[in-house]
Design a protein around this motif. Sequence first.
Motif, PDB file in Angstrom:
ATOM      1  N   LEU A  89      37.939 -75.185 -77.331  1.00 16.21           N
ATOM      2  CA  LEU A  89      38.699 -74.135 -76.847  1.00 16.21           C
ATOM      3  C   LEU A  89      38.106 -72.847 -77.376  1.00 16.21           C
ATOM      4  CD1 LEU A  89      42.109 -75.580 -78.301  1.00 16.21           C
ATOM      5  CD2 LEU A  89      41.446 -75.435 -76.014  1.00 16.21           C
ATOM      6  N   PHE A  90      37.444 -72.809 -78.433  1.00 12.19           N
ATOM      7  CA  PHE A  90      36.916 -71.310 -78.860  1.00 12.19           C
ATOM      8  C   PHE A  90      35.924 -70.837 -78.016  1.00 12.19           C
ATOM      9  CE2 PHE A  90      38.947 -73.350 -82.534  1.00 12.19           C
ATOM     10  CZ  PHE A  90      39.723 -72.166 -83.305  1.00 12.19           C
ATOM     11  N   ILE A  91      35.831 -69.298 -78.228  1.00 12.13           N
ATOM     12  CA  ILE A  91      34.638 -68.864 -77.220  1.00 12.13           C
ATOM     13  C   ILE A  91      33.308 -69.195 -77.940  1.00 12.13           C
ATOM     14  CG2 ILE A  91      34.670 -66.729 -78.962  1.00 12.13           C
ATOM     15  CD1 ILE A  91      34.226 -64.854 -76.387  1.00 12.13           C
ATOM     16  N   VAL A  92      33.018 -69.523 -79.032  1.00 13.49           N
ATOM     17  CA  VAL A  92      31.840 -70.224 -79.771  1.00 13.49           C
ATOM     18  C   VAL A  92      31.993 -71.267 -80.748  1.00 13.49           C
ATOM     19  CG1 VAL A  92      29.916 -69.473 -81.216  1.00 13.49           C
ATOM     20  CG2 VAL A  92      30.565 -67.770 -79.724  1.00 13.49           C
ATOM     21  N   ASN A  93      31.260 -72.189 -80.637  1.00  9.96           N
ATOM     22  CA  ASN A  93      31.605 -73.627 -81.278  1.00  9.96           C
ATOM     23  C   ASN A  93      31.772 -73.186 -82.837  1.00  9.96           C
ATOM     24  OD1 ASN A  93      31.759 -75.923 -82.599  1.00  9.96           O
ATOM     25  ND2 ASN A  93      29.557 -76.746 -81.927  1.00  9.96           N
ATOM     26  N   PRO A  94      33.170 -73.442 -83.389  1.00  9.16           N
ATOM     27  CA  PRO A  94      33.354 -73.166 -84.745  1.00  9.16           C
ATOM     28  C   PRO A  94      32.873 -74.133 -85.781  1.00  9.16           C
ATOM     29  CG  PRO A  94      35.372 -74.494 -83.592  1.00  9.16           C
ATOM     30  CD  PRO A  94      34.097 -74.338 -82.579  1.00  9.16           C
ATOM     31  N   LEU A  95      32.419 -75.284 -85.044  1.00 11.70           N
ATOM     32  CA  LEU A  95      31.769 -76.480 -86.068  1.00 11.70           C
ATOM     33  C   LEU A  95      30.297 -76.259 -86.764  1.00 11.70           C
ATOM     34  CD1 LEU A  95      32.969 -79.489 -84.127  1.00 11.70           C
ATOM     35  CD2 LEU A  95      34.183 -78.181 -85.782  1.00 11.70           C
ATOM     36  N   SER A  96      30.189 -76.598 -87.884  1.00  6.45           N
ATOM     37  CA  SER A  96      28.937 -76.386 -88.321  1.00  6.45           C
ATOM     38  C   SER A  96      27.837 -77.330 -87.602  1.00  6.45           C
ATOM     39  CB  SER A  96      28.625 -76.699 -89.824  1.00  6.45           C
ATOM     40  OG  SER A  96      29.221 -78.331 -89.956  1.00  6.45           O
ATOM     41  N   GLY A  97      26.624 -76.809 -87.283  1.00  3.94           N
ATOM     42  CA  GLY A  97      25.632 -77.759 -86.625  1.00  3.94           C
ATOM     43  C   GLY A  97      25.961 -77.764 -85.032  1.00  3.94           C
ATOM     44  N   ALA A  98      25.134 -78.544 -84.296  1.00  3.30           N
ATOM     45  CA  ALA A  98      25.164 -78.891 -83.069  1.00  3.30           C
ATOM     46  C   ALA A  98      25.369 -77.731 -82.014  1.00  3.30           C
ATOM     47  CB  ALA A  98      26.399 -79.878 -82.958  1.00  3.30           C
ATOM     48  N   ARG A  99      24.630 -76.853 -82.365  1.00  2.00           N
ATOM     49  CA  ARG A  99      24.559 -75.608 -81.221  1.00  2.00           C
ATOM     50  C   ARG A  99      23.425 -75.903 -80.266  1.00  2.00           C
ATOM     51  NH1 ARG A  99      26.792 -73.879 -85.889  1.00  2.00           N
ATOM     52  NH2 ARG A  99      28.738 -72.720 -85.809  1.00  2.00           N
ATOM     53  N   MET A 100      22.893 -76.858 -80.045  1.00  2.00           N
ATOM     54  CA  MET A 100      22.102 -77.117 -79.034  1.00  2.00           C
ATOM     55  C   MET A 100      22.673 -77.103 -77.638  1.00  2.00           C
ATOM     56  SD  MET A 100      18.979 -76.910 -80.844  1.00  2.00           S
ATOM     57  CE  MET A 100      17.876 -77.752 -79.521  1.00  2.00           C
ATOM     58  N   ASP A 101      21.982 -76.519 -76.473  1.00  2.00           N
ATOM     59  CA  ASP A 101      22.501 -76.612 -75.129  1.00  2.00           C
ATOM     60  C   ASP A 101      22.129 -77.933 -74.566  1.00  2.00           C
ATOM     61  OD1 ASP A 101      23.646 -75.997 -73.094  1.00  2.00           O
ATOM     62  OD2 ASP A 101      22.234 -74.597 -72.358  1.00  2.00           O
ATOM     63  N   ASN A 102      22.781 -79.043 -75.017  1.00  2.00           N
ATOM     64  CA  ASN A 102      22.418 -80.436 -74.491  1.00  2.00           C
ATOM     65  C   ASN A 102      23.796 -81.011 -74.329  1.00  2.00           C
ATOM     66  OD1 ASN A 102      23.417 -81.508 -76.985  1.00  2.00           O
ATOM     67  ND2 ASN A 102      21.447 -81.012 -77.898  1.00  2.00           N
ATOM     68  N   LEU A 103      23.658 -82.363 -73.741  1.00  2.00           N
ATOM     69  CA  LEU A 103      24.775 -83.224 -73.519  1.00  2.00           C
ATOM     70  C   LEU A 103      25.999 -83.091 -74.494  1.00  2.00           C
ATOM     71  CD1 LEU A 103      26.243 -85.038 -71.413  1.00  2.00           C
ATOM     72  CD2 LEU A 103      25.040 -86.660 -72.522  1.00  2.00           C
ATOM     73  N   PHE A 104      25.665 -83.192 -75.921  1.00  2.00           N
ATOM     74  CA  PHE A 104      26.540 -83.461 -76.779  1.00  2.00           C
ATOM     75  C   PHE A 104      26.954 -82.059 -77.482  1.00  2.00           C
ATOM     76  CE2 PHE A 104      24.215 -87.300 -76.392  1.00  2.00           C
ATOM     77  CZ  PHE A 104      25.370 -88.260 -76.245  1.00  2.00           C
ATOM     78  N   SER A 105      26.872 -80.914 -76.829  1.00  2.00           N
ATOM     79  CA  SER A 105      27.243 -79.820 -77.313  1.00  2.00           C
ATOM     80  C   SER A 105      28.321 -79.092 -76.444  1.00  2.00           C
ATOM     81  CB  SER A 105      26.145 -78.588 -77.200  1.00  2.00           C
ATOM     82  OG  SER A 105      26.692 -77.469 -77.387  1.00  2.00           O
ATOM     83  N   THR A 106      29.577 -78.955 -77.475  1.00  2.00           N
ATOM     84  CA  THR A 106      30.716 -78.376 -76.732  1.00  2.00           C
ATOM     85  C   THR A 106      30.611 -77.155 -76.070  1.00  2.00           C
ATOM     86  OG1 THR A 106      31.416 -77.408 -78.584  1.00  2.00           O
ATOM     87  CG2 THR A 106      32.326 -79.660 -78.383  1.00  2.00           C
ATOM     88  N   HIS A 107      29.520 -76.340 -76.266  1.00  2.00           N
ATOM     89  CA  HIS A 107      29.371 -75.181 -75.626  1.00  2.00           C
ATOM     90  C   HIS A 107      27.842 -74.749 -75.131  1.00  2.00           C
ATOM     91  CE1 HIS A 107      32.729 -74.271 -78.206  1.00  2.00           C
ATOM     92  NE2 HIS A 107      33.239 -73.177 -77.476  1.00  2.00           N
ATOM     93  N   PRO A 108      27.529 -74.236 -74.247  1.00  2.00           N
ATOM     94  CA  PRO A 108      26.256 -73.700 -73.805  1.00  2.00           C
ATOM     95  C   PRO A 108      25.618 -73.232 -74.888  1.00  2.00           C
ATOM     96  CG  PRO A 108      27.794 -72.997 -72.092  1.00  2.00           C
ATOM     97  CD  PRO A 108      28.597 -73.411 -73.327  1.00  2.00           C
ATOM     98  N   ASN A 109      24.463 -73.145 -74.936  1.00  2.00           N
ATOM     99  CA  ASN A 109      23.667 -72.393 -75.988  1.00  2.00           C
ATOM    100  C   ASN A 109      24.012 -70.796 -75.915  1.00  2.00           C
ATOM    101  OD1 ASN A 109      20.745 -70.618 -76.449  1.00  2.00           O
ATOM    102  ND2 ASN A 109      20.900 -72.458 -78.074  1.00  2.00           N
TER     103      ASN A 109
END
Length: 318
Positions: A246-266
């Motif tokens: 839901l957030f404009i930027v991933n609020p979770l720690s880690g996992a900020r890669m632009d891949n299948l398992f990211s909730t947000h684009p890089n």
Amino acid sequence: MGYFRTAILLAAMTALFMGIGYLVGGQTGMVIAFLVAAAMNLFAYWNSDRVVLSMYGAREVDERAAPELYGLVRKLAAEAGLPMPKVFIMDNPQPNAFATGRNPDHAAVAVTTGLLERLSRDELAGVLAHELGHVKHRDTLTMTITATLAGAISMLANFGFYFGGSGRNNDGVGRIGGLLLVILAPIAAALVQFGISRSREYEADRIGAEISKRPLSLASALRKISSAAEQISNPPAERNPASAHLFIVNPLSGARMDNLFSTHPNVENRIARLDEIAARMGQSASGVETFEPAPRSSGPWASPQEGGWRRRGPWDQA
């Protein structure tokens, strides 16, 4: 189109619920799971926004409680041709924001106190315009329902692990099957979640840039939010990861890669696209003026005198 995507999502979630129900309790379990899914779909459609806002302890504010923020949202909503959404503030030091609601007439925009403290007015306008972009594109219904149902599927999978059978019942899945449920069911829900959120962030960035007419300010805000999110935790989001998209930027720690398992684009990819939009608008980084937030003497957004900015930005009334 938004309602069609939501219908597909609800159907997929219902099918997943029924599959888990069958593995846990055979045909009887499948029927029970269908009834539960139907009830949850109705509840999610009408109440998922309230659930998410409550999850983050968001409090609604009006023009008297938060004149600068409320006025900025009102100006941007008018620019976007949208009804005035409800405005919420979350007491959270991580700078972030999200929009929710089943349609533009029942929309809400929520921002954290950390966002209000760290961004300039132009940057805040860019973030709010991005969230209104989700509202205008009718993303909020699907995104909010996904957060609610994905969390419910994870709970159901855990239920299947503890109560799904011991291997004596042919209709059960046993302990190994239960373990697979715990692993695979949340992944299945997350894949749906990921699929609907990644491209939508790019589109909301584009619409937000058009609404605010400040793509570079939005790019600057994304850079600030992403950097701060890596250092400042968001406990409610960590407890409810199914709502992270839901957030404009991933609020979770880690996992900020632009891949299948990211909730947000890089974020850098998003910034690059915003730079392209700015170039098409005839803007350059050196031509954008920013406004630094002034120290606040009391609570956030108490009055224009107790907060605001040292210099008036483009969204102030003349």
